[in-house]
Design a protein around this motif. Structure first.
Motif, short mmCIF file in Angstrom:
data_model
loop_
_atom_site.label_atom_id
_atom_site.label_comp_id
_atom_site.label_asym_id
_atom_site.label_seq_id
_atom_site.Cartn_x
_atom_site.Cartn_y
_atom_site.Cartn_z
N LEU A 1 -1.11 -3.11 -9.61
CA LEU A 1 -0.51 -3.16 -8.16
C LEU A 1 -1.70 -2.89 -7.26
O LEU A 1 -2.04 -3.52 -6.02
CB LEU A 1 0.66 -2.53 -7.94
CG LEU A 1 2.01 -3.38 -8.44
CD1 LEU A 1 3.35 -2.46 -8.36
CD2 LEU A 1 2.30 -4.78 -7.79
N ILE A 2 -2.23 -1.75 -7.61
CA ILE A 2 -3.35 -1.34 -6.60
C ILE A 2 -4.50 -2.21 -6.88
O ILE A 2 -5.20 -2.22 -5.64
CB ILE A 2 -3.60 0.26 -7.05
CG1 ILE A 2 -2.39 1.17 -6.42
CG2 ILE A 2 -5.07 0.72 -6.33
CD1 ILE A 2 -2.86 2.69 -6.88
N MET A 3 -4.75 -2.71 -7.94
CA MET A 3 -5.94 -3.43 -8.09
C MET A 3 -5.69 -4.85 -7.10
O MET A 3 -6.45 -5.38 -6.76
CB MET A 3 -5.97 -3.97 -9.68
CG MET A 3 -6.70 -2.72 -10.27
SD MET A 3 -7.85 -1.78 -9.64
CE MET A 3 -9.28 -3.01 -10.28
N LEU B 1 4.23 5.55 -5.60
CA LEU B 1 4.43 5.61 -6.93
C LEU B 1 3.01 6.51 -7.62
O LEU B 1 3.27 7.42 -8.56
CB LEU B 1 4.07 4.29 -7.47
CG LEU B 1 5.25 3.23 -7.62
CD1 LEU B 1 5.02 1.93 -7.83
CD2 LEU B 1 6.35 3.94 -8.26
N ALA B 2 1.81 6.42 -6.88
CA ALA B 2 0.71 7.09 -7.53
C ALA B 2 0.96 8.64 -7.28
O ALA B 2 0.46 9.72 -7.96
CB ALA B 2 -0.71 6.60 -6.63
N ALA B 3 1.47 8.98 -6.10
CA ALA B 3 1.68 10.46 -5.63
C ALA B 3 2.65 11.05 -6.71
O ALA B 3 2.66 12.12 -7.20
CB ALA B 3 2.09 10.41 -4.42
N ALA B 4 3.85 10.10 -7.14
CA ALA B 4 4.89 10.48 -8.03
C ALA B 4 4.34 11.09 -9.53
O ALA B 4 4.51 11.69 -10.04
CB ALA B 4 5.88 9.53 -8.11
N PHE B 5 3.28 10.06 -9.70
CA PHE B 5 2.61 10.10 -11.02
C PHE B 5 1.87 11.55 -11.15
O PHE B 5 2.11 12.26 -11.98
CB PHE B 5 1.72 9.08 -11.51
CG PHE B 5 2.54 7.84 -12.11
CD1 PHE B 5 3.22 7.92 -13.07
CD2 PHE B 5 2.45 6.76 -11.34
CE1 PHE B 5 4.03 6.82 -13.77
CE2 PHE B 5 3.20 5.53 -11.95
CZ PHE B 5 3.90 5.56 -12.95
N LYS C 1 0.54 -1.05 -0.03
CA LYS C 1 -0.06 -0.01 0.19
C LYS C 1 0.72 0.93 0.09
O LYS C 1 0.49 2.42 -0.71
CB LYS C 1 -0.87 -0.17 1.02
CG LYS C 1 -2.00 1.20 1.22
CD LYS C 1 -2.86 1.02 2.40
CE LYS C 1 -3.91 2.31 2.46
NZ LYS C 1 -4.97 2.18 3.48
N LYS C 2 1.94 1.29 0.80
CA LYS C 2 2.67 2.40 0.96
C LYS C 2 3.64 2.63 -0.45
O LYS C 2 3.61 3.76 -0.99
CB LYS C 2 3.99 2.20 1.83
CG LYS C 2 3.33 2.62 3.29
CD LYS C 2 4.28 2.57 4.39
CE LYS C 2 3.60 2.62 5.70
NZ LYS C 2 4.49 2.71 6.86
N LEU D 1 -8.78 10.88 -6.02
CA LEU D 1 -9.13 9.55 -5.50
C LEU D 1 -8.00 9.20 -4.60
O LEU D 1 -8.41 8.28 -3.59
CB LEU D 1 -8.91 8.60 -6.83
CG LEU D 1 -10.24 8.71 -7.87
CD1 LEU D 1 -9.66 8.15 -9.22
CD2 LEU D 1 -11.52 8.33 -7.43
N LEU D 2 -6.88 9.50 -4.68
CA LEU D 2 -5.91 9.25 -3.78
C LEU D 2 -6.04 9.92 -2.40
O LEU D 2 -6.02 9.21 -1.48
CB LEU D 2 -4.48 9.63 -4.14
CG LEU D 2 -3.26 9.25 -3.21
CD1 LEU D 2 -2.97 8.00 -3.38
CD2 LEU D 2 -1.97 9.90 -3.84
N VAL D 3 -6.20 11.06 -2.32
CA VAL D 3 -6.54 11.80 -1.37
C VAL D 3 -8.07 11.34 -0.62
O VAL D 3 -8.08 11.18 0.86
CB VAL D 3 -6.65 13.35 -1.47
CG1 VAL D 3 -7.32 14.13 -0.31
CG2 VAL D 3 -5.39 13.84 -1.69
N THR D 4 -8.86 10.93 -1.15
CA THR D 4 -10.08 10.32 -0.72
C THR D 4 -10.14 8.95 -0.17
O THR D 4 -11.25 8.42 0.44
CB THR D 4 -11.37 10.71 -1.51
OG1 THR D 4 -11.34 10.34 -2.68
CG2 THR D 4 -11.54 12.30 -1.60
N GLY D 5 -9.11 8.17 -0.56
CA GLY D 5 -8.95 6.92 -0.25
C GLY D 5 -9.78 6.19 -1.23
O GLY D 5 -9.96 4.83 -0.70
N HIS D 6 -10.11 6.27 -2.24
CA HIS D 6 -10.88 5.31 -3.11
C HIS D 6 -9.97 4.73 -4.00
O HIS D 6 -9.53 4.88 -5.17
CB HIS D 6 -11.92 6.17 -4.15
CG HIS D 6 -12.85 7.14 -3.49
ND1 HIS D 6 -14.02 6.33 -2.91
CD2 HIS D 6 -13.12 8.18 -3.12
CE1 HIS D 6 -14.88 7.11 -2.17
NE2 HIS D 6 -14.29 8.40 -2.26
#
Length: 141
Positions: free
Chosen positions: A121-123, A10-14, A4-5, A67-72
């Protein structure tokens, strides 16, 4: 470090990369455009298309960020997979117009592939949560 981390980093970097790149196209399209990989650029009134590309990138980044910030997280995985198509489209456009193969593959293709990996990976990270939620769905009486 947990999956998860790693996925979150990775998502935040994108998000930051896409937001930065899009903002550069909006604020200074004439200096940012050559890094896209196409051999020639619109002139005159055609320069507005560069700003449109920047706006597209900023919107793509904002969707991921929300989506990242709201936890979805599951939705984040799906959207990363779908938004990777924009990077693949950019790669195909550069190649189809005889642009820089190195930029097409090394920037656009690599970005798309990494977005796909991050989305998958998130899936994977969220599949157990999705399976549990599906088994606890109330049935209509």
């Amino acid at each position: 470090m947990s999956l998860k981390k790693i996925n979150t980093v990775l998502a935040a970097a994108f998000i930051l990369f896409i937001l930065w790149f899009g903002t550069e196209f909006i604020l200074s399209p004439e200096t940012t455009a050559p890094s896209f990989g196409l051999p020639s650029w619109p002139s005159g009134d055609g320069g507005g298309f560069l700003i449109i590309k920047g706006i597209r990138d900023v919107v793509l980044a904002l969707v991921l960020g929300i989506l990242l910030v709201t936890g979805h997280r599951r939705a984040l995985g799906w959207v990363l997979l779908v938004e990777a198509l924009a990077a693949y489209g950019d790669m195909a456009t550069v190649l189809a117009h005889h642009g820089s193969v190195a930029t097409a593959l090394g920037v656009h293709g690599l970005t798309a592939a990494l977005m796909m990996v991050n989305g998958l990976l998130i899936m994977r990270e969220t599949r157990k949560v999705a399976a549990v939620a599906a088994t606890h769905v109330p049935q209509p009486a």
